[in-house]
Structures are given as C-alpha cells and as structure tokens.
Design an enzyme around this catalytic site. Structure first.
Site, PDB file in Angstrom:
ATOM      1  N   ASN A 206       8.700   7.722  24.662  1.00  0.00           N
ATOM      2  CA  ASN A 206       7.706   6.902  23.964  1.00  0.00           C
ATOM      3  C   ASN A 206       6.415   6.866  24.783  1.00  0.00           C
ATOM      4  OD1 ASN A 206       9.920   5.997  22.184  1.00  0.00           O
ATOM      5  ND2 ASN A 206      10.520   4.733  23.927  1.00  0.00           N
ATOM      6  N   GLY A 303      15.972   0.681  31.574  1.00  0.00           N
ATOM      7  CA  GLY A 303      16.273   2.086  31.327  1.00  0.00           C
ATOM      8  C   GLY A 303      17.352   2.330  30.315  1.00  0.00           C
ATOM      9  N   CYS A 336      15.958   3.917  23.195  1.00  0.00           N
ATOM     10  CA  CYS A 336      17.125   3.747  24.057  1.00  0.00           C
ATOM     11  C   CYS A 336      18.151   2.797  23.454  1.00  0.00           C
ATOM     12  CB  CYS A 336      16.702   3.253  25.444  1.00  0.00           C
ATOM     13  SG  CYS A 336      15.708   1.741  25.414  1.00  0.00           S
ATOM     14  N   GLU A 426      25.284   8.384  25.942  1.00  0.00           N
ATOM     15  CA  GLU A 426      23.955   8.238  25.345  1.00  0.00           C
ATOM     16  C   GLU A 426      23.415   9.633  25.020  1.00  0.00           C
ATOM     17  OE1 GLU A 426      19.747   5.961  26.254  1.00  0.00           O
ATOM     18  OE2 GLU A 426      20.672   7.083  27.901  1.00  0.00           O
ATOM     19  N   ASP A 608     -17.992   4.445  -6.683  1.00  0.00           N
ATOM     20  CA  ASP A 608     -17.469   4.621  -5.327  1.00  0.00           C
ATOM     21  C   ASP A 608     -18.468   4.067  -4.309  1.00  0.00           C
ATOM     22  OD1 ASP A 608     -15.301   6.011  -6.435  1.00  0.00           O
ATOM     23  OD2 ASP A 608     -16.387   7.910  -6.337  1.00  0.00           O
ATOM     24  N   THR A 687     -15.700  -5.210 -17.256  1.00  0.00           N
ATOM     25  CA  THR A 687     -16.127  -4.621 -18.533  1.00  0.00           C
ATOM     26  C   THR A 687     -15.332  -3.351 -18.833  1.00  0.00           C
ATOM     27  OG1 THR A 687     -17.879  -3.361 -17.441  1.00  0.00           O
ATOM     28  CG2 THR A 687     -18.454  -5.550 -18.267  1.00  0.00           C
ATOM     29  N   THR A 688     -14.325  -3.057 -17.996  1.00  0.00           N
ATOM     30  CA  THR A 688     -13.369  -1.993 -18.275  1.00  0.00           C
ATOM     31  C   THR A 688     -11.971  -2.586 -18.134  1.00  0.00           C
ATOM     32  OG1 THR A 688     -13.271  -1.288 -15.954  1.00  0.00           O
ATOM     33  CG2 THR A 688     -14.910  -0.215 -17.370  1.00  0.00           C
ATOM     34  N   VAL A 700     -12.134  -1.182  -2.619  1.00  0.00           N
ATOM     35  CA  VAL A 700     -12.114   0.188  -2.113  1.00  0.00           C
ATOM     36  C   VAL A 700     -13.552   0.632  -1.906  1.00  0.00           C
ATOM     37  CG1 VAL A 700     -11.423   2.572  -2.512  1.00  0.00           C
ATOM     38  CG2 VAL A 700      -9.965   0.704  -3.321  1.00  0.00           C
ATOM     39  N   LYS A 708     -12.270   7.336   1.326  1.00  0.00           N
ATOM     40  CA  LYS A 708     -12.111   6.048   0.669  1.00  0.00           C
ATOM     41  C   LYS A 708     -11.237   5.126   1.525  1.00  0.00           C
ATOM     42  CE  LYS A 708     -12.990   7.110  -4.169  1.00  0.00           C
ATOM     43  NZ  LYS A 708     -12.551   6.880  -5.551  1.00  0.00           N
TER      44      LYS A 708
END
Length: 994
Positions: A206, A303, A336, A426, A608, A687-688, A700, A708
C-alpha cells in the site's frame, strides 16, 4: 474487548494491469478489438452445479485485463510550482549518508518551528493536504501499480481516498496542539506535544495510501516525518511525499516537515538509528518491524497478519460468499487483514462452496492445490514475491494449472494446520485456504491454530447469526487476535470506519504484544503525541431531502410567486437568451413586477455552462444584491444558478472544493458552507421535462479543460420548485425526446442505485411509468397538454428519487460523451442506458458498490421489477427474459422518438471515437456518479461498454427476441392516458416498487 459488528456491504474496486514475473504477459484476445458475444449459461465456465447460471457476468476477464491500460491523468499543479519540476520516476535526492545528515539537521529546525504552531494553523494544513491527496487519488494509484507491478489501480484509488477522506473526517475535530482538554472543575489540563521527528517505514503493498496516511497523521500532530519507502515502491512513495510536502509548505508549514529518502540500504538502515530521529513508525513485514524495535528508539511497528474466517451453519451463505470474495479480491489480496483461510462447519461446506463458485471462486483439486501452494509459499514458509498482488489468473498460469476465464479467487482445501501445509499461511494474493471442521467448537480450534501461525494479534473473522451471542463470545475468547470481526469482509472491516463506525480508520493496524507490536489498536494521532498532564489539587466529584415548497400544475406561476410578496425585494432571474427571445421571460417579469419586486435578468447562461459563465453571473449578483434568485429554463440555467448563489455568498470557496469527489457525502473532505446569508430563496422553474434540477442538490459544470464536473451538496437544494408545464408546450421534438429520455434514465438509475431506499424506489417506479406512458404521446402530439404535464411531473418525481439515491455509470459515461463529442446530455444517456442495464444485470459482478446497506448484487432483480411494473412479460417469466424485455422496450422507445441507436449513428467518427476512448473511460470512472452504481466498473469494462454502444444495441441475455410478449398500452385513441400514466385505480394487483 468491544467486538466490531456491522451489516456487510459490497465493495467496489477495479481494473487489473497484468504484470507476470520474468516478462511473461497474458494472452491477448480478440475481445480487445471488438465486442464479445454474451456468455450463455451453456458456455459459462463458472456455471455447472451452482444452479446460478442466469445473470453471470458477461465480460471476459481476459478481455478486461487486456484492456486495462494506464490512462494518463492530470497531475497536481504543485509538481511544477516554483520551477522545481517533480516528475513521476524521479527518486529522492537524499541518497547518501551525508545528505541524510543534512536533511535531518534541517528537519530538526523545522520540528522546532512546527511545535509552536497553533491548532488552527495545524487544522488548516491538515485539511488542505487531505484535499490535495483526495484530488490526486487516481494518478497516485496508477503510479503505484506502474512501479510495483502489483495490485489493481481502481482499488488503490479507494485506498488513497480512504487514507485522505475517511482519515480527515475522523480526526478533523480532534485537538492535537497545545491544550487538548481543560476541566477547571476537576482541575485537569492535558497538553499535547509532538514526538518527532518521526521516521516512517512504508510497505510495497500500500505504498501511496500509507504515505498519505503517515503524512496526514504527522501534520495533524505537528510532527515532521521522514519516509523510508520499500525499494520496489521508492518512486511513487517519493512522488506522493513530495506533493504533500509542497502542499503543506504552500500553506505555511515548515519547509522540511516531510521528506522521503532514497531506497538505498545504507541510507535506510542509518535512518533507523539516526540521532535526530526521535520516533520510529513501521508498517511492513516482521524483519523491518523487528529492526525498528531493535533500534533502541520509541517505536510503533505493525505487520503481518494471517486472518482466519470461521463460518458456522447458521449464517446466510450467499452473504458470506459475497463478503469473502469482495475482501479477498480487493487490490488482489494486498491488505494484511484479508482472509487467508476459511474454516467452515462440515454441514455448511457444500452450500458455501456452491455460493463461492457462483461468485468466481475456483476450488482446486489436490494436485492443483499442491502446485499453487508451491508457487505461493516459498521453502522458508513465507509468501513468494512473485505472487503478491497478482490476480488469480496470473497465479494459475505461474503455477501451471488451467482455470476458467473469470476466476477471481483460487481456493485450496487444507488437511491440517501444519508447517508443510501452504494453505494455512498468509498469502497476500487471491489464494484462499479452506478447512472443514466437524463442529463449531472444533472449527474455533482450527481458526485459533491458523491465527497463531503468523497472525498473532492481528485479525480474525466470524460469520454467524448475530443472535448467537454465546458463539461470538466463545470465538472472541479463543482468538489470539485484537480485532475480532463479526459478519463483515475483513479487508474493509479491519481498517475501520467502513463497516463499523467506531473502529478508527487507519492504514497501520496494530497487532499488540502477541504480534510483536507496541499497540493493539488501529494506529492514529494519539500514538504520535506526548501528553503532558497538569493536575491541580481537587476534592473528589439515513435522509430524504427535497425543496421545502414544490408547486405543480399547469398555469400556477402567479399563485406560486405570491409566496414572495412579503419577504422578497430584489430578484435576479437566471436564464438563457433563447428564453428571452421566445418572450417566455416577459410573463415571469410581469408577475414579479405586479408583486413590487425589483428584477434584473442575467441571460448569458450557455449550454453546458462553464466557470467563466458562473463568475459572470456572480458579478451581476454582487452589483444588484438580490435576496431571491429564480432559475428559469432548462438544466443549464438551474445548474448555473445554484453555483452562482454559492459563490455569491461564499466567494472563498474554490473550484477544487466544488469538484472534489466523495465516497460518502457525510465524510467528504471538501465541506460546503451553509447558504442563506444573502439569498434567502432560490426558486427553480424548468421549461423542459428532463433534468429534474428544480428538485435536486446537483449541478453539472464544464471546466476550462472541457471536462464535465458533477457538483453535489444538499446546501444547493432550491427552497422552491415551480413545476408548471405551460412553459414546455413549445419544446422542439428532439428536445422533447432527449430530455424525456434523460428523465427516464434518472428514474431507472436511481431505482437500482446502491443508495436507493424504499422512499426513492417508489418515486422511481412512478416516474418510469409516467414517462413510458407519455413520452411518445408528447413527441407525436406536442400540443397534448395532459402528456406534457405528466412528463413534467415525471421529471420532478425522478429528481426527488435521484436527489437522494444518486445515479450511476450511465450518467458518468454521458457526461464524458457530451464533453468530448458535444452530444446532448439526454441523447448521450439514451445511447448508453441499455448497455449499462446489460452490464449491471448480473448476480456475479467483477466488483460491487461499496455501501453498508448494499449487501449483495440486486440490480438484475430490480430491473426485473421494472419490467413487471411495465407488464412487459408474464409475471412468472425468467428473470433474464424480463431484463431482455426491458432493454428491448427501451430500444423500441428510442426508435419511436427519433433517437439514434448507436454512437456511430449520432455522428461520431470511428477514428475520433477510438482516439478519445481511453480518456473517456478513465474520466467516467472518476466521475462522481460512478460510486452509486450497483456494479463498480473496471476501466477496461467501461471501454468495452463504450465500444458496444458505438456499434448499436446490446445483445439479449437469453439470445432471442421476446417481441410480442409486451402488453403495455399508451393511449386508447380517445385522448385518455392509461396504464403507464394512471394510478392503480381499478384495484388490480400491482407488483411492489421495492
């Protein structure tokens, strides 16, 4: 000991980059360059005796691996700030003992400065560096996989996000500087002091997420830290540390608060005993942990683990299988705490095996188990470096065995817990041992032996009915581990704050004295502080949010606006020039003037809308000083108005804060401010009939890079929505079709979202039925006022659903198709919806959404419910036939309203499409909407989806058309709107919405 329990949730993770040892590469298949046919039940190599053939994942894993290339993404501006260019691939300049001495001398000076910082200064640095790490989650994940050749990019994204977002959320309010507690009555004052400089050793498993975690913990506690990376991850670790250092210094932190040394053995060894290192912190194998403790310095070393999972006969085996596969496949097993062996009561073995096989597990025979065991565990009884972080397919190839394409986990049965049994060690890869036990009591003994064999103090897991409190107590008492997890995937459960919210989030899991560690809990800021006590003598003593007001009906504008009569003086109308040109704004202004409200119009909103447009609107508001804003138009004016209001009231908010992604809106790094200090009412009037923006907290915007960015926070929810279909009567046919289909996608995606609830699903189904019954009518007869009103209501109802359940990858892909090819948003959604349904409709996805209430794959069943509500097939039809019927009906609807059936038909050239394909897929994966999708996508899978959508509709799951089985009606020819738009007025039995 408090036991950690929670409902388990399925995770999401991701795309594999195949990197076999010695230069071996997996075989490429033709799938990479074309569209594979769906896997039939008869062909499915993972089917067989499981009885779960239907809905198996249609994507070839070999194809996914072949397509999983690293797609370049933007790196931080800090990489080039000040003329000192930082490139991935650079190594630390601290590569000699002399340079280490110089660096540590400077760090001591910085530590002296840092110790004087106030809590406010520390918290500001902590927040901004966490935000920088959050923004860099994808590039750092890619760098880690590119360098280490291990793990899965998209899963490392989750690790990086967890290390920044969850850690910040947990500790943002913890006091770590100066007085941290003062009780005047009790006479106790506690003062925190740093322990540093700290020497931090980080692992290869990691690398970037551990560096992020180390650095944030050090900054939060005013400790300077020097990172000593694993040699195989030196470049990505150095890059991560340097980016975070630059972010901290830019905010006023001392110049040497963070440093990373080169992975030279002499330098790394010298750091452990350097006179100027005051405290050591190591996450890794036993060798480095022991070296830290032998240094003679105060140290925390955490560990190895060898977590056993005990499964008794009382639990739901489907849930258990989903949980184990989710955990064991996460980053190819490189946590781990991941399960290394399952101990199952004999009477439950066959059922567990059946469920695990259905989820992609391959149970090896004795010969195969011996080969894989020899490849995974070396002669010294440690996991081989050749398999750590590799996929099941790669390990099978390395071991010389043949397994089905699509295998996620290799399972080998162990006979006993012994030195010569590889399955009890392990493994740090998707290889799992399984042991049978005649009874629960004997199973507990086996689990205890496995944990003792290299996993002392770490983690163990019990799957049982939660009511079995006696068994839970028996298991906890027998286990030599300090984390005992009940009913949850171990990889996620042990790191904290995902499946149980009292266990602290950490990338460093203490093993206690049993495991050779100085701490037995998850390491946090309290372990990096010295606490001084001043003692005086004393004598003993879940949500659903919508606009507050929603008004709906034809012709109700004047009545709705009358609410403003007494408390509104000045109003800005946010709209676009087309609304003004059509004269539609005039009626709105007339109504406002009649109420005595002074009004100005900002009509420069573009389709947009960009941030430039937003700031232009903010400037108008600064000069006019409104107390009310009315957004009038389609989605663009409403989205713009929400962000304009935010930036008008809080100009200090940055673009990075607005666009920072989150996994959980309650734990986000970038918190939005409370609104209402200047504008008390935001009114949205569409209006839509499509976006639902009048209801939602979403907006957006388009960045300067053309991308976007979905922005979401409930503070942006309008106070009032006016749903008046009068203003939709003039919509062109193409706009009617595209916006209507957009609303349909909102309803369907919110219904199957991992965040959906009983409340949202009921709304989603109602919206779907209204749209399916009225979109074609509104398209064919634009003046049909009833159909227009039903569509307008459906859009708002769908908005209520997805405002609270969120959306999915159909929108993630549509955002990028619109940005790259300028395809209208509703059309882009329509092009992808059927393919996304086909992708999600499986009971065995490669990856799943990570959310606590989402226990197992549900999308296939939920799409079947939608089909039932629309009466597309007989109620007792096979589930896959129902999904096929739904897809077929959606494709038929596209034809009826003139929507193209493919991206190619939408006018995108194949050359341009292929050139942009990788970028679109990567950006879609990183889109905010992706996290709520029921199936967490791999980038390679998104590429495959896009390629299929470019060519045309998806193939049916069952391979045959089911035309003729649909019984849905739309209009009876007399102007009455029936079936899909009407309620169940005649009392017929209707399928449940949930």
């Amino acid at each position: 000991m408090r036991l950690t329990r929670n409902i388990h949730i399925e995770s999401a993770s991701a795309c594999r980059r195949v990197c076999l040892p010695n230069g071996v590469r997996p075989k490429r298949t033709a799938v990479r360059y074309g569209v594979p046919k769906p896997i039939q039940a008869s062909e499915n190599p993972m089917a067989g005796s499981s009885g779960l053939e239907e809905g198996m994942a249609p994507f070839s894993m070999a194809a996914v691996y072949a397509q999983s290339e690293l797609v370049p993404v933007e790196t931080s501006p800090l990489a080039t700030e000040g003329g000192d260019v930082l490139r991935f691939g650079d190594t630390s300049p601290i590569d000699t003992l002399e340079k280490l001495d110089e660096a540590m001398a400077k760090m001591v000076e910085s530590q002296t400065m840092f110790a004087e910082f106030t809590q406010e200064q520390v918290d500001h640095i902590f927040h901004q560096v966490a935000l920088e790490a959050n923004m860099m989650r994808l590039p750092l994940a890619q760098f880690a996989v590119q360098e280490t050749k291990r793990g899965i990019v998209e899963d490392k994204v989750i690790k990086n996000h967890f290390a920044s977002e969850f850690v910040y959320n947990k500790y943002k309010d913890v006091r770590t500087a100066g007085i941290i507690e003062e009780d005047v009555v009790a006479g106790l004052t506690r003062i925190a002091e740093p322990v540093g400089p700290v020497g931090g050793v980080t692992p290869v498993t990691n690398p970037t997420s551990t560096v992020i975690y180390y650095c944030l913990m050090a900054l939060k506690t005013r400790n300077c830290i020097v990172i000593s990376p694993h040699p195989a991850a030196a470049k990505c670790s150095y890059y991560t540390a340097e980016i975070l250092r630059r972010a901290a210094v830019k905010l006023g932190a001392p110049p040497d608060c963070i440093r990373c040394i080169a992975a030279e053995r002499s330098v790394s060894s010298a750091m452990l005993t350097h006179k100027d290192v005051a405290f050591l912190w190591a996450t890794g194998g036993p060798g480095i942990v022991n070296a830290c403790y032998r240094s003679g310095k105060p140290a925390i070393g955490v560990g190895a683990g060898n977590a056993p999972a005990m499964v008794d006969e009382t639990c739901d085996m489907r849930d258990v299988a989903a949980s184990i596969v989710l955990s064991k496949t996460f980053d190819n097993g490189m946590i781990c705490a991941s399960e290394n062996a399952v101990v199952v009561v004999e009477s439950a073995y066959e059922e567990l095996r059946r469920c695990m096989e259905a989820r992609g597990c391959y149970f090896m025979n004795e010969e195969e188990t011996e080969k894989v065991g020899g490849a995974v565990i070396n002669p010294e009884h440690h996991v081989s470096n050749l398999v750590v972080g590799k996929s099941a397919l790669e390990i099978a190839e390395l071991a010389g065995i043949n397994v089905p394409d699509g295998t996620l986990v290799l399972v080998g049965e162990g006979s006993k817990v012994a030195v010569d049994e590889p399955m009890c060690y392990e493994k740090l890869c998707p290889v799992l041992g399984i042991f049978r036990a005649p009874s629960f009591k004997e199973g507990v003994t086996v689990a205890q032996q496995i944990a003792t064999n290299g996993g002392l103090g770490h983690t163990s897991i019990l799957y049982t009915d939660p009511k079995n409190v006696d068994r839970i107590a028996e298991f906890e008492k027998a286990m030599p581990t300090y984390k005992v997890l009940v009913d949850m995937p171990s990889s996620f459960g042990a790191i904290g704050d995902v499946y149980n919210f009292r266990l602290s989030p950490s990338m460093s899991l203490g093993c206690g004295s049993k495991g050779g560690s100085s701490v037995s809990e998850n390491v946090g800021p309290q372990h990096l502080l010295n606490i001084k006590h001043i003692v005086e003598r004393r004598e003993n003593m879940q949500w659903f949010r919508t606009p507050a007001r929603i008004y709906f009906k034809r012709g109700i504008l004047a009545a709705a606006l009358s609410d403003l009569k007494n408390d509104t003086k000045r109003c800005v109308v946010v709209t676009d020039k087309m609304m003004v040109k059509l004269g539609m704004v005039d009626n709105l202004k007339a109504n406002l003037n009649a109420l005595g409200i002074e009004t100005t119009v900002f009509d420069d909103v573009t389709p947009d809308p960009t941030f430039s447009c937003i700031y232009a609107g903010v400037n108008t508001m600064k000069s006019f000083e409104p107390d009310t804003i009315i957004a009038f138009g389609g989605g663009s004016p409403m989205d713009a108005a929400k962000v304009m209001r935010l930036l008008y009231e809080h100009p200090e908010v940055t673009v990075n804060q607005l666009t920072a992604r989150f996994m959980d809106i309650r734990k986000r790094v970038a918190m939005f401010p409370k609104l209402g200090s200047k504008v008390h009412t935001l009114i949205c009037m569409p209006t839509t009939s499509g976006t639902g923006a009048e209801i939602t907290p979403f907006a957006v915007l388009t960045g300067d890079d053309g991308r976007k960015y979905p922005i979401c926070d409930y503070s942006m929810t309008p106070e009032m929505a006016i749903v008046d279909s009068t203003y939709t009567m003039k919509m062109p046919k193409s706009l009617t079709a595209n916006t209507g289909y957009d609303a349909l996608v909102h309803a369907i995606e919110s219904f199957v979202s991992a965040y959906s609830t009983d409340y949202t699903q009921a709304l989603s189904i109602r919206a779907i039925k209204l749209i399916m019954g009225n979109l074609k009518i509104a398209f064919d007869n634009p003046n049909d006022s009833v159909a227009r009103e039903k569509m307008h209501n459906a859009s708002a109802i769908a908005g209520m659903a997805f405002a609270n359940a969120f959306l999915g990858i159909c929108h993630s892909l549509a955002h990028q198709l619109g940005a790259e090819f300028h395809i209208p948003h509703g059309l882009a959604n329509a092009l992808m919806l059927s393919h996304v349904i086909r992708f999600n409709a499986t009971d065995a996805p490669t990856k799943m959404a990570t959310f606590s209430q989402y226990k197992f794959p549900m999308a296939r069943k939920q799409y079947g419910e939608v089909s039932d509500h629309l009466k597309l097939t007989p109620f007792d039809a096979p589930l896959d036939a129902k999904v096929d019927a739904l897809i077929e009906r959606l494709e038929e609807l596209k034809k009826e309203v003139g929507i193209p059936l493919s991206i190619r038909e939408a006018g995108v050239s194949e050359e341009l499409f292929e050139m942009k394909l990788g970028t679109i897929a990567a950006k879609a994966f990183d889109d905010q909407c992706t996290g709520a999708n029921p199936r967490y996508p791999l980038i390679g899978e998104l590429i495959q989806l896009l390629r299929e959508a470019y060519e045309g509709p998806p193939r049916p799951i069952q391979g045959s058309s089911i035309s003729g089985s649909m019984s849905m009606s739309f209009s009876n020819g007399n102007g009455k709107h029936e079936s899909m738009e009407s309620s169940n007025e005649e009392g017929q039995e209707e399928p449940s919405a949930v």
